[in-house]
Design a protein around this motif. Sequence first.
Motif, PDB file in Angstrom:
ATOM      1  N   ALA A 108      77.000 -28.138  24.730  1.00 52.89           N
ATOM      2  CA  ALA A 108      75.789 -28.126  23.906  1.00 52.89           C
ATOM      3  C   ALA A 108      75.285 -26.692  23.726  1.00 52.89           C
ATOM      4  O   ALA A 108      75.348 -25.876  24.651  1.00 52.89           O
ATOM      5  CB  ALA A 108      74.702 -28.980  24.543  1.00 52.89           C
ATOM      6  N   LEU A 109      74.767 -26.398  22.558  1.00 52.51           N
ATOM      7  CA  LEU A 109      74.206 -25.072  22.276  1.00 52.51           C
ATOM      8  C   LEU A 109      72.856 -24.900  22.946  1.00 52.51           C
ATOM      9  O   LEU A 109      72.468 -23.795  23.313  1.00 52.51           O
ATOM     10  CB  LEU A 109      74.064 -24.881  20.762  1.00 52.51           C
ATOM     11  N   MET A 128      74.657 -31.367  32.442  1.00 54.17           N
ATOM     12  CA  MET A 128      75.932 -31.890  31.939  1.00 54.17           C
ATOM     13  C   MET A 128      76.093 -31.614  30.446  1.00 54.17           C
ATOM     14  O   MET A 128      77.202 -31.319  29.973  1.00 54.17           O
ATOM     15  CB  MET A 128      76.019 -33.398  32.200  1.00 54.17           C
ATOM     16  N   ALA A 129      75.012 -31.713  29.695  1.00 53.93           N
ATOM     17  CA  ALA A 129      75.075 -31.445  28.250  1.00 53.93           C
ATOM     18  C   ALA A 129      75.474 -30.002  27.991  1.00 53.93           C
ATOM     19  O   ALA A 129      76.361 -29.719  27.162  1.00 53.93           O
ATOM     20  CB  ALA A 129      73.732 -31.762  27.604  1.00 53.93           C
ATOM     21  N   VAL A 135      72.643 -34.431  19.809  1.00 54.01           N
ATOM     22  CA  VAL A 135      73.114 -35.418  20.787  1.00 54.01           C
ATOM     23  C   VAL A 135      71.885 -35.826  21.597  1.00 54.01           C
ATOM     24  O   VAL A 135      71.257 -34.991  22.248  1.00 54.01           O
ATOM     25  CB  VAL A 135      74.212 -34.848  21.701  1.00 54.01           C
ATOM     26  N   VAL A 136      71.552 -37.103  21.528  1.00 50.40           N
ATOM     27  CA  VAL A 136      70.284 -37.593  22.064  1.00 50.40           C
ATOM     28  C   VAL A 136      70.529 -38.562  23.215  1.00 50.40           C
ATOM     29  O   VAL A 136      71.339 -39.480  23.098  1.00 50.40           O
ATOM     30  CB  VAL A 136      69.480 -38.292  20.940  1.00 50.40           C
ATOM     31  N   PHE A 190      67.115 -33.920  24.482  1.00 55.15           N
ATOM     32  CA  PHE A 190      67.607 -33.604  23.142  1.00 55.15           C
ATOM     33  C   PHE A 190      68.505 -32.373  23.186  1.00 55.15           C
ATOM     34  O   PHE A 190      68.126 -31.343  23.736  1.00 55.15           O
ATOM     35  CB  PHE A 190      66.393 -33.346  22.236  1.00 55.15           C
ATOM     36  N   SER A 191      69.703 -32.485  22.619  1.00 55.82           N
ATOM     37  CA  SER A 191      70.637 -31.354  22.592  1.00 55.82           C
ATOM     38  C   SER A 191      71.101 -31.078  21.172  1.00 55.82           C
ATOM     39  O   SER A 191      71.205 -31.997  20.345  1.00 55.82           O
ATOM     40  CB  SER A 191      71.864 -31.638  23.469  1.00 55.82           C
ATOM     41  N   ILE A 192      71.392 -29.821  20.899  1.00 48.81           N
ATOM     42  CA  ILE A 192      71.986 -29.409  19.628  1.00 48.81           C
ATOM     43  C   ILE A 192      73.412 -28.957  19.911  1.00 48.81           C
ATOM     44  O   ILE A 192      73.671 -28.263  20.897  1.00 48.81           O
ATOM     45  CB  ILE A 192      71.187 -28.275  18.967  1.00 48.81           C
ATOM     46  N   ALA A 193      74.339 -29.355  19.043  1.00 45.71           N
ATOM     47  CA  ALA A 193      75.747 -29.001  19.235  1.00 45.71           C
ATOM     48  C   ALA A 193      76.426 -28.822  17.891  1.00 45.71           C
ATOM     49  O   ALA A 193      75.944 -29.311  16.858  1.00 45.71           O
ATOM     50  CB  ALA A 193      76.463 -30.102  20.028  1.00 45.71           C
ATOM     51  N   TYR A 194      77.548 -28.097  17.912  1.00 48.11           N
ATOM     52  CA  TYR A 194      78.400 -28.077  16.729  1.00 48.11           C
ATOM     53  C   TYR A 194      78.981 -29.477  16.554  1.00 48.11           C
ATOM     54  O   TYR A 194      79.304 -30.157  17.534  1.00 48.11           O
ATOM     55  CB  TYR A 194      79.531 -27.064  16.894  1.00 48.11           C
TER      56      TYR A 194
END
Length: 293
Positions: free
Chosen positions: A242-243, A236-237, A162-163, A255-259
């Motif tokens: 967000a992981l 907020m992410a 998620v960017v 930059f976020s990583i998520a399922y």
Amino acid sequence: MKITVPATSANLGPGFDTLGIAVGIKNQVIIKPSKFHSVSLRGEGSNNPVLKDNNMFLAIFNDFYNNLSTKKRFFRFEFINEIPLSRGLGSSSAVIVSAIASAYAIEGIKLSKEKLLNLALAYESHPDNITPAVMGGFNVATVQDNEVKYIKKEIPKHLVAVVVVPNRPISTQLSRKTLPYKYSKDDAIFNLSHGSLLTAAFMTENWEMLKIASQDKFHQSYRMKQMPELFEVQKMALKSGALMSTLSGSGSTLFSIAYRNDAKKIETVLKEKFPHFKVFTTHFDNTGVKIEY
């Protein structure tokens, strides 16, 4: 021929100049024989007259092409850019990698990814962006004796990025000047331990560990102070599921990583909270640079 290079996110928190990952958006250059030299540009940067000739690409391409070829030929270069410029998503690395790969491909000279990576090192001294741009996936990289040494890990499809791309850049050169000249022993140990833990989490696919492992004391807070709303984006992410959430390169992108199943909620929350920023979800790229004829 068409050369495709993915966007990249470097550092990933504590992995300063060392860790990087390839993201699903990409830049493409289509090269065709022509009776005269011509350039067209679509997408990111197309409204910038300075970039119309894509001088960085052409300069690097010509350096290699003139050394590799004895023929005088003309080409039409069609650039289709998805990677935002000067936002910490590896747009410069994409240009470097595609220019070198193009010169070799046009001459029909086989070029291994390892050699391409080390040729790119002459134009980008830090391996955290160029390595995932060439190899795809998550990469741990260092430079030893003017060669990039790396280990790659492919990212599974149930994870997405998620960017959040702000409406203004942070200069890489200026942001480096905000960093301390010296770091304390405690901060050095903190980053070494968290960078090691983050690498281990990726390699073992222990995704729940990413939130802790991605913490940093070397660069993020200093750089994000230039755009204070990034602290709220990050908060907020993470609060929305967000992981991990880190400054991408030197910024200004967050930059976020998520399922995959959590990404829509995170994206919706961030869009509502930050309507003046560009927010999108994309997959990860495990291929890296790709040449198609």
